[in-house]
Write an enzyme that holds these catalytic residues in place. Structure first.
Site, PDB file in Angstrom:
ATOM      1  CD  GLU A 152      -5.294  -0.708  -8.208  1.00  0.00           C
ATOM      2  OE1 GLU A 152      -5.763   0.193  -7.480  1.00  0.00           O
ATOM      3  OE2 GLU A 152      -4.267  -1.352  -7.930  1.00  0.00           O
ATOM      4  CD  GLU A 169      -5.800  -4.409  -5.900  1.00  0.00           C
ATOM      5  OE1 GLU A 169      -6.520  -3.416  -6.126  1.00  0.00           O
ATOM      6  OE2 GLU A 169      -4.593  -4.328  -5.614  1.00  0.00           O
ATOM      7  CG  ASP A 212      -2.695   2.154  -9.658  1.00  0.00           C
ATOM      8  OD1 ASP A 212      -1.870   2.781 -10.350  1.00  0.00           O
ATOM      9  OD2 ASP A 212      -2.371   1.337  -8.777  1.00  0.00           O
ATOM     10  CD  GLU A 271      -2.277   4.055  -6.997  1.00  0.00           C
ATOM     11  OE1 GLU A 271      -3.473   4.162  -6.639  1.00  0.00           O
ATOM     12  OE2 GLU A 271      -1.559   3.094  -6.673  1.00  0.00           O
ATOM     13  CG  ASP A 325       1.710   2.392  -5.605  1.00  0.00           C
ATOM     14  OD1 ASP A 325       2.444   2.140  -4.636  1.00  0.00           O
ATOM     15  OD2 ASP A 325       1.044   1.506  -6.180  1.00  0.00           O
TER      16      ASP A 325
HETATM   17  P1  PGA Z   1       0.168  -4.354  -6.328  1.00  0.00           P
HETATM   18  O1  PGA Z   1      -0.878  -3.310  -6.881  1.00  0.00           O
HETATM   19  O2  PGA Z   1      -0.177  -4.656  -4.916  1.00  0.00           O
HETATM   20  O3  PGA Z   1       0.013  -5.523  -7.254  1.00  0.00           O
HETATM   21  O4  PGA Z   1       1.526  -3.705  -6.445  1.00  0.00           O
HETATM   22  C1  PGA Z   1      -1.426  -2.314  -6.086  1.00  0.00           C
HETATM   23  C2  PGA Z   1      -1.136  -0.965  -6.642  1.00  0.00           C
HETATM   24  O5  PGA Z   1      -0.380  -0.814  -7.620  1.00  0.00           O
HETATM   25  O6  PGA Z   1      -1.666   0.007  -6.104  1.00  0.00           O
HETATM   26 ZN    ZN Z   2      -0.659   1.491  -7.534  1.00  0.00          ZN
END
Ligand code: PGA
Ligand code: ZN
Length: 402
Positions: free
Chosen positions: A157, A199, A236, A271, A298
């Site tokens: 991300e 996303e 991320d 992240e 996370d």
């Molecule tokens: P995920 O990714 O919902 O595919 O786990 C979101 C993240 O890693 O923040």
């Molecule tokens: Zn994440």
């Protein structure tokens, strides 16, 4: 006092067209609470287990339902305790974290309505935090890579973050929308695809992670914002989803690479920069650069109070992602929030890459006074729904001085 009268489970679709669970909790006063469960693609290994067989999941809802009928839905902790002890496993593998979560959140929704309270207010009371209501600053994931796109970007991300200042949420959202549209024009002009990833961010085939960062800086400047002051970047890495970080950070080791990266680009948050079991690496990185940017756990924490307690002890990170579906009950989610808050950590409430139209996390962010929310790009209905709910909550707070 109203009580739970009946519970109904159904199978719905999420934003990746995968089947997921939705639960309705009906009270004897005619109120209906509802919740649904999102799903991750880059899931942490310590997340609550999910029951993917939807017939089984529905069956498990019915098993649990019979145990909480007749109970007062405002007794969230007591109800969650019943759900947890019936499952009886550490990872919620007997009945499923998704099954338990759908019930837990639907009970919360029903209780708020029965009490004639906005959902965020009810959550705020359950959380019992001293922080008042506040709107989170959004982190917009506008370039998607990793497991959320079929391009070759290793980092998952690339986010833009309006300065976390006193400006209204509405203003920050409009900055995100403006930059999202400007980035579309920039990518289009460069001849890149403007198709969207999971996303809602763009998923162009760029040559490197650095090129994505360059393009974001260029877009921010082109829109007359000052990178680093008006808008910063957040990444991320989702390191546990990258088979080997060595070639990505070559010729540097990962921590030296990140140190260099944050001195080159206006990055305010990293992240999951390292793998979810590399506690020592995290502690070293946090000591190295944690005083200047957010180091966010996370997959490291999976919203799990026990893992968070370990991390606090080891000073592994200074911020945490909060995703209720990672842990499976609202009570444990709020425990994690309280623990992080007491340790002085920054709280970031987050969606999943596979989402439903539920806006629960918007109310969760406001109710817990979270500093930030991650809910994707301001595009795709299931992401925009969360941002739009935050607009409504801001309006409510302005009108009610709550
Ligand atoms: P995920 O990714 O919902 O595919 O786990 C979101 C993240 O890693 O923040
Ligand atoms: Zn994440």
């Amino acid at each position: 006092m109203s009580v739970i009268k009946s519970i109904q489970a159904r199978v719905i679709l999420d934003s990746r067209s995968d089947k997921t669970l939705e639960v309705d909790v009906w009270l004897d006063d005619g109120v209906r609470g509802r919740a649904s469960v999102p799903a991750g693609a880059s899931t942490g290994i310590h997340e609550a287990a999910q029951i993917k067989d939807m017939d089984q999941a529905k069956h498990n809802v019915n098993t649990l339902a019979s145990l909480i009928l007749g109970q007062d839905p405002s007794q969230q902790e007591q109800i969650d305790r019943t759900l947890l002890s019936t499952d009886g496993t550490e990872e919620k593998s007997a009945l499923g974290g998704n099954v338990i979560l759908a019930l837990s959140l639907a009970v919360c929704d029903a209780a708020a309505q029965s009490r004639h309270l906005p959902l965020f207010k009810h959550i705020q009371e359950l959380a019992g935090l001293k922080t008042g209501s506040r709107l989170p600053t959004p982190m917009f994931n506008i370039i998607n890579g990793g497991k959320h796109a079929d391009n070759s970007l290793e980092f998952q991300e690339f986010m833009i973050v309006p300065a976390a200042d006193e400006r209204s949420f509405r203003e920050k959202l409009m900055i995100g929308a403006d930059l999202f549209q400007k980035l579309r024009a920039v990518l289009h002009k460069m001849g890149h695809s403007i198709a969207l990833g999971d996303e809602g961010g763009f998923a162009p085939r760029l040559n490197s992670n650095e090129e994505a960062l360059e393009i974001l800086v260029q877009t921010i400047e082109g829109a007359n914002y000052q990178p680093g002051r008006d808008v910063t970047l957040a990444l991320d890495i989702a390191a546990s989803s990258i088979a080997d970080l060595t070639p990505v950070t070559y010729p540097l080791d990962s921590n030296s690479y990140y140190k260099k990266l944050i001195s080159t680009y206006p990055i305010s948050s990293l992240e999951d920069p390292l793998a979810e079991e590399d506690w020592q690496g995290w502690a070293k990185l946090n000591a190295l650069i944690g005083s200047s940017i957010l180091i966010v756990g996370d997959d490291l924490y999976t919203t799990n109070p026990k893992r968070l307690a370990m991390g606090i002890q080891q000073k592994a990170a200074n911020a945490i992602i909060i995703k209720p579906d990672q842990i499976g009950t609202l009570t444990e989610t709020l425990q994690a929030v309280r623990l992080a808050e007491r340790a002085g950590m920054t709280i970031i409430v987050s969606h999943r890459s596979g989402e439903t139209e539920s806006t629960f996390i918007s109310d969760l962010a406001v109710g817990t006074g979270a500093a930030f929310i991650k809910t994707g790009a301001p595009a795709r209905g299931e992401r925009v729904a969360k941002y739009n709910q935050l607009l409504r909550l801001e309006e409510f707070l302005q009108e009610n001085q709550a």
